[in-house]
Motif scaffolding. Sequence first.
Motif, PDB file in Angstrom:
ATOM      1  N   ILE A  74       0.855  -1.181   0.000  1.00  0.00           N
ATOM      2  CA  ILE A  74       0.000   0.000   0.000  1.00  0.00           C
ATOM      3  C   ILE A  74       0.896   1.237   0.000  1.00  0.00           C
ATOM      4  CG2 ILE A  74      -1.743   1.317   1.262  1.00  0.00           C
ATOM      5  CD1 ILE A  74      -2.725  -1.306   2.456  1.00  0.00           C
ATOM      6  N   PRO A  75       0.876   2.031  -1.073  1.00  0.00           N
ATOM      7  CA  PRO A  75       1.726   3.225  -1.107  1.00  0.00           C
ATOM      8  C   PRO A  75       1.267   4.258  -0.095  1.00  0.00           C
ATOM      9  CG  PRO A  75       0.238   3.193  -2.994  1.00  0.00           C
ATOM     10  CD  PRO A  75       0.057   1.885  -2.292  1.00  0.00           C
ATOM     11  N   TYR A  76       2.224   4.958   0.497  1.00  0.00           N
ATOM     12  CA  TYR A  76       1.893   6.009   1.451  1.00  0.00           C
ATOM     13  C   TYR A  76       2.909   7.134   1.307  1.00  0.00           C
ATOM     14  CZ  TYR A  76       5.927   5.150   4.436  1.00  0.00           C
ATOM     15  OH  TYR A  76       7.209   5.059   4.895  1.00  0.00           O
ATOM     16  N   ILE A  77       2.559   8.314   1.804  1.00  0.00           N
ATOM     17  CA  ILE A  77       3.483   9.441   1.891  1.00  0.00           C
ATOM     18  C   ILE A  77       3.204  10.214   3.179  1.00  0.00           C
ATOM     19  CG2 ILE A  77       3.940   9.793  -0.574  1.00  0.00           C
ATOM     20  CD1 ILE A  77       1.697  11.900  -0.573  1.00  0.00           C
ATOM     21  N   LEU A  78       4.195  10.910   3.669  1.00  0.00           N
ATOM     22  CA  LEU A  78       3.982  11.881   4.730  1.00  0.00           C
ATOM     23  C   LEU A  78       3.325  13.107   4.116  1.00  0.00           C
ATOM     24  CD1 LEU A  78       7.373  11.812   6.699  1.00  0.00           C
ATOM     25  CD2 LEU A  78       5.425  10.243   6.864  1.00  0.00           C
ATOM     26  N   VAL A  79       2.396  13.727   4.857  1.00  0.00           N
ATOM     27  CA  VAL A  79       1.709  14.908   4.335  1.00  0.00           C
ATOM     28  C   VAL A  79       1.550  15.960   5.434  1.00  0.00           C
ATOM     29  CG1 VAL A  79       0.431  13.776   2.469  1.00  0.00           C
ATOM     30  CG2 VAL A  79      -0.535  13.799   4.795  1.00  0.00           C
ATOM     31  N   TYR A  80       1.100  17.143   4.996  1.00  0.00           N
ATOM     32  CA  TYR A  80       0.735  18.254   5.873  1.00  0.00           C
ATOM     33  C   TYR A  80       1.870  18.609   6.842  1.00  0.00           C
ATOM     34  CZ  TYR A  80      -3.726  17.173   3.733  1.00  0.00           C
ATOM     35  OH  TYR A  80      -4.714  16.918   2.822  1.00  0.00           O
ATOM     36  N   GLY A  81       1.568  18.782   8.128  1.00  0.00           N
ATOM     37  CA  GLY A  81       2.598  19.247   9.054  1.00  0.00           C
ATOM     38  C   GLY A  81       3.762  18.285   9.194  1.00  0.00           C
ATOM     39  N   THR A  82       3.502  16.994   9.033  1.00  0.00           N
ATOM     40  CA  THR A  82       4.574  16.001   9.144  1.00  0.00           C
ATOM     41  C   THR A  82       5.536  16.119   7.969  1.00  0.00           C
ATOM     42  OG1 THR A  82       3.062  14.532  10.314  1.00  0.00           O
ATOM     43  CG2 THR A  82       5.088  13.559   9.467  1.00  0.00           C
ATOM     44  N   LEU A  83       5.001  16.294   6.750  1.00  0.00           N
ATOM     45  CA  LEU A  83       5.864  16.509   5.585  1.00  0.00           C
ATOM     46  C   LEU A  83       6.620  17.830   5.713  1.00  0.00           C
ATOM     47  CD1 LEU A  83       6.851  15.673   2.760  1.00  0.00           C
ATOM     48  CD2 LEU A  83       4.844  16.844   1.819  1.00  0.00           C
ATOM     49  N   TYR A 117      -3.251  17.803  -6.458  1.00  0.00           N
ATOM     50  CA  TYR A 117      -1.815  17.574  -6.350  1.00  0.00           C
ATOM     51  C   TYR A 117      -1.194  16.844  -7.536  1.00  0.00           C
ATOM     52  CZ  TYR A 117      -2.466  18.992  -1.512  1.00  0.00           C
ATOM     53  OH  TYR A 117      -2.768  19.701  -0.369  1.00  0.00           O
ATOM     54  N   GLY A 118      -1.969  16.504  -8.560  1.00  0.00           N
ATOM     55  CA  GLY A 118      -1.395  15.839  -9.724  1.00  0.00           C
ATOM     56  C   GLY A 118      -1.485  14.332  -9.622  1.00  0.00           C
ATOM     57  N   LYS A 119      -1.530  13.681 -10.766  1.00  0.00           N
ATOM     58  CA  LYS A 119      -1.754  12.229 -10.796  1.00  0.00           C
ATOM     59  C   LYS A 119      -0.512  11.416 -10.434  1.00  0.00           C
ATOM     60  CE  LYS A 119      -1.094  12.091 -15.831  1.00  0.00           C
ATOM     61  NZ  LYS A 119      -1.739  11.769 -17.116  1.00  0.00           N
ATOM     62  N   ASP A 142       7.055   7.144  -7.935  1.00  0.00           N
ATOM     63  CA  ASP A 142       8.491   7.454  -7.800  1.00  0.00           C
ATOM     64  C   ASP A 142       8.794   8.168  -6.479  1.00  0.00           C
ATOM     65  OD1 ASP A 142       8.969   6.407 -10.387  1.00  0.00           O
ATOM     66  OD2 ASP A 142       8.336   8.318 -11.265  1.00  0.00           O
ATOM     67  N   LEU A 143       8.346   7.568  -5.394  1.00  0.00           N
ATOM     68  CA  LEU A 143       8.476   8.204  -4.084  1.00  0.00           C
ATOM     69  C   LEU A 143       9.931   8.238  -3.614  1.00  0.00           C
ATOM     70  CD1 LEU A 143       5.394   6.603  -2.295  1.00  0.00           C
ATOM     71  CD2 LEU A 143       5.521   8.781  -3.530  1.00  0.00           C
ATOM     72  N   LYS A 144      10.235   9.245  -2.801  1.00  0.00           N
ATOM     73  CA  LYS A 144      11.554   9.371  -2.199  1.00  0.00           C
ATOM     74  C   LYS A 144      11.475   8.932  -0.736  1.00  0.00           C
ATOM     75  CE  LYS A 144      12.535  13.751  -2.922  1.00  0.00           C
ATOM     76  NZ  LYS A 144      13.311  15.009  -3.135  1.00  0.00           N
ATOM     77  N   THR A 145      12.626   8.649  -0.172  1.00  0.00           N
ATOM     78  CA  THR A 145      12.730   8.326   1.249  1.00  0.00           C
ATOM     79  C   THR A 145      13.445   9.464   1.958  1.00  0.00           C
ATOM     80  OG1 THR A 145      12.809   5.953   0.803  1.00  0.00           O
ATOM     81  CG2 THR A 145      13.623   6.677   2.933  1.00  0.00           C
ATOM     82  N   CYS A 146      12.923   9.842   3.120  1.00  0.00           N
ATOM     83  CA  CYS A 146      13.568  10.914   3.889  1.00  0.00           C
ATOM     84  C   CYS A 146      13.829  10.437   5.308  1.00  0.00           C
ATOM     85  CB  CYS A 146      12.700  12.168   3.903  1.00  0.00           C
ATOM     86  SG  CYS A 146      11.277  12.053   5.008  1.00  0.00           S
ATOM     87  N   ASN A 147      14.830  11.052   5.934  1.00  0.00           N
ATOM     88  CA  ASN A 147      15.130  10.777   7.334  1.00  0.00           C
ATOM     89  C   ASN A 147      14.314  11.714   8.202  1.00  0.00           C
ATOM     90  OD1 ASN A 147      16.735  11.325   9.971  1.00  0.00           O
ATOM     91  ND2 ASN A 147      17.586   9.422   9.182  1.00  0.00           N
ATOM     92  N   PHE A 148      13.536  11.130   9.098  1.00  0.00           N
ATOM     93  CA  PHE A 148      12.670  11.907   9.989  1.00  0.00           C
ATOM     94  C   PHE A 148      13.005  11.525  11.416  1.00  0.00           C
ATOM     95  CE2 PHE A 148       8.949  13.008  12.399  1.00  0.00           C
ATOM     96  CZ  PHE A 148       8.337  14.058  11.734  1.00  0.00           C
ATOM     97  N   LYS A 150       8.521   7.574   3.584  1.00  0.00           N
ATOM     98  CA  LYS A 150       8.370   7.948   2.182  1.00  0.00           C
ATOM     99  C   LYS A 150       7.673   9.310   2.065  1.00  0.00           C
ATOM    100  CE  LYS A 150       8.287   3.164   0.628  1.00  0.00           C
ATOM    101  NZ  LYS A 150       7.452   2.050   0.121  1.00  0.00           N
ATOM    102  N   ILE A 151       8.135  10.076   1.087  1.00  0.00           N
ATOM    103  CA  ILE A 151       7.556  11.397   0.820  1.00  0.00           C
ATOM    104  C   ILE A 151       7.371  11.539  -0.687  1.00  0.00           C
ATOM    105  CG2 ILE A 151       8.583  12.444   2.868  1.00  0.00           C
ATOM    106  CD1 ILE A 151      10.703  13.696   1.047  1.00  0.00           C
ATOM    107  N   PRO A 152       6.572  12.531  -1.134  1.00  0.00           N
ATOM    108  CA  PRO A 152       6.406  12.719  -2.581  1.00  0.00           C
ATOM    109  C   PRO A 152       7.738  13.003  -3.262  1.00  0.00           C
ATOM    110  CG  PRO A 152       4.786  14.001  -1.355  1.00  0.00           C
ATOM    111  CD  PRO A 152       5.754  13.464  -0.352  1.00  0.00           C
ATOM    112  N   ASN A 153       7.790  12.712  -4.554  1.00  0.00           N
ATOM    113  CA  ASN A 153       9.011  12.944  -5.330  1.00  0.00           C
ATOM    114  C   ASN A 153       9.384  14.420  -5.352  1.00  0.00           C
ATOM    115  OD1 ASN A 153      10.340  13.442  -8.274  1.00  0.00           O
ATOM    116  ND2 ASN A 153      10.938  11.459  -7.412  1.00  0.00           N
ATOM    117  N   ASN A 154       8.364  15.292  -5.317  1.00  0.00           N
ATOM    118  CA  ASN A 154       8.602  16.739  -5.290  1.00  0.00           C
ATOM    119  C   ASN A 154       7.870  17.324  -4.080  1.00  0.00           C
ATOM    120  OD1 ASN A 154       8.951  19.464  -5.725  1.00  0.00           O
ATOM    121  ND2 ASN A 154       8.285  19.436  -7.856  1.00  0.00           N
ATOM    122  N   PRO A 155       8.426  17.145  -2.875  1.00  0.00           N
ATOM    123  CA  PRO A 155       7.711  17.580  -1.667  1.00  0.00           C
ATOM    124  C   PRO A 155       7.492  19.092  -1.618  1.00  0.00           C
ATOM    125  CG  PRO A 155       9.976  16.987  -1.140  1.00  0.00           C
ATOM    126  CD  PRO A 155       9.733  16.552  -2.549  1.00  0.00           C
TER     127      PRO A 155
END
Length: 248
Positions: free
Chosen positions: A30-39, A192-194, A199-205, A211-216
């Motif tokens: 299941i794909p996921y991304i960090l969003v809003y204040g967390t991103l 936010y676009g299709k 192509d998600l990126k990984t970030c250190n939190f 995982k975060i969007p490719n163009n956060p």
Amino acid sequence: MAIKLTKEETRKKLLDMAVLITDLLDENDIPYILVYGTLLGAVRHKGFIPWDDDFDIAIPARYQYKLNKIFTSLSGCNFYSQKNHNYYDWVMRVSDQKTKVDAKETEWELYNHTMINNDLGLCIDIYPFYIRPQNRFARLLHSFFTKSSAYLHKLSFVLKSKFIKSIACNLERLRAVNFQGSYYTNAGKIYYGKQLFDDLKTCNFDGFNFKIPNNPEDFLVKRYGDWEKIPTKEEIQQAVHYEDVYWR
């Protein structure tokens, strides 16, 4: 007497829950991304925003019903979605069983007032991202399912009707069909676009990888405008969700 959690304990608990949840999402494809204040925290602060006290994740809406199966046996947590007969918010939540919160009376807390004091602990919020279809006819259908399900969810809350709520949930399934188009949520019609979950990126939190969007930065500009600007004290106070967090 209930013992209050420190800010460090609160964030450690949220991170432990976030790791558990995102590992399960990965295991179940299941794909996921960090969003809003967390991103925003991930990009601007490399971890939590200094005053933040929650954790926000998004998934494509078509996967939200799968969560009801894979999250039923989460150790030490409760999973809340519109499938729960006494839960009416569109945001899904994983709530820690060992903590309890004194939450501000925001709209969703008033809407779910029967839960707040007794059931809710620290939460990971999971936002379903729907797709606004490009095709005009599909867009009309999508709009019909969206408005109808919203109306029936509110009606089921007023009448306390599980039957009406089940119809609303079935309409939500139709709304979540994988159309071609741009992603959005009920938290404002920002598109936010299709490619949002491609192509998600990984970030250190704060020492953990998510995982975060490719163009956060593009996501943050659409959501916040000048996202690099530090808010005022008044804006920070409005952004805090919990008055206090306690061990049960």
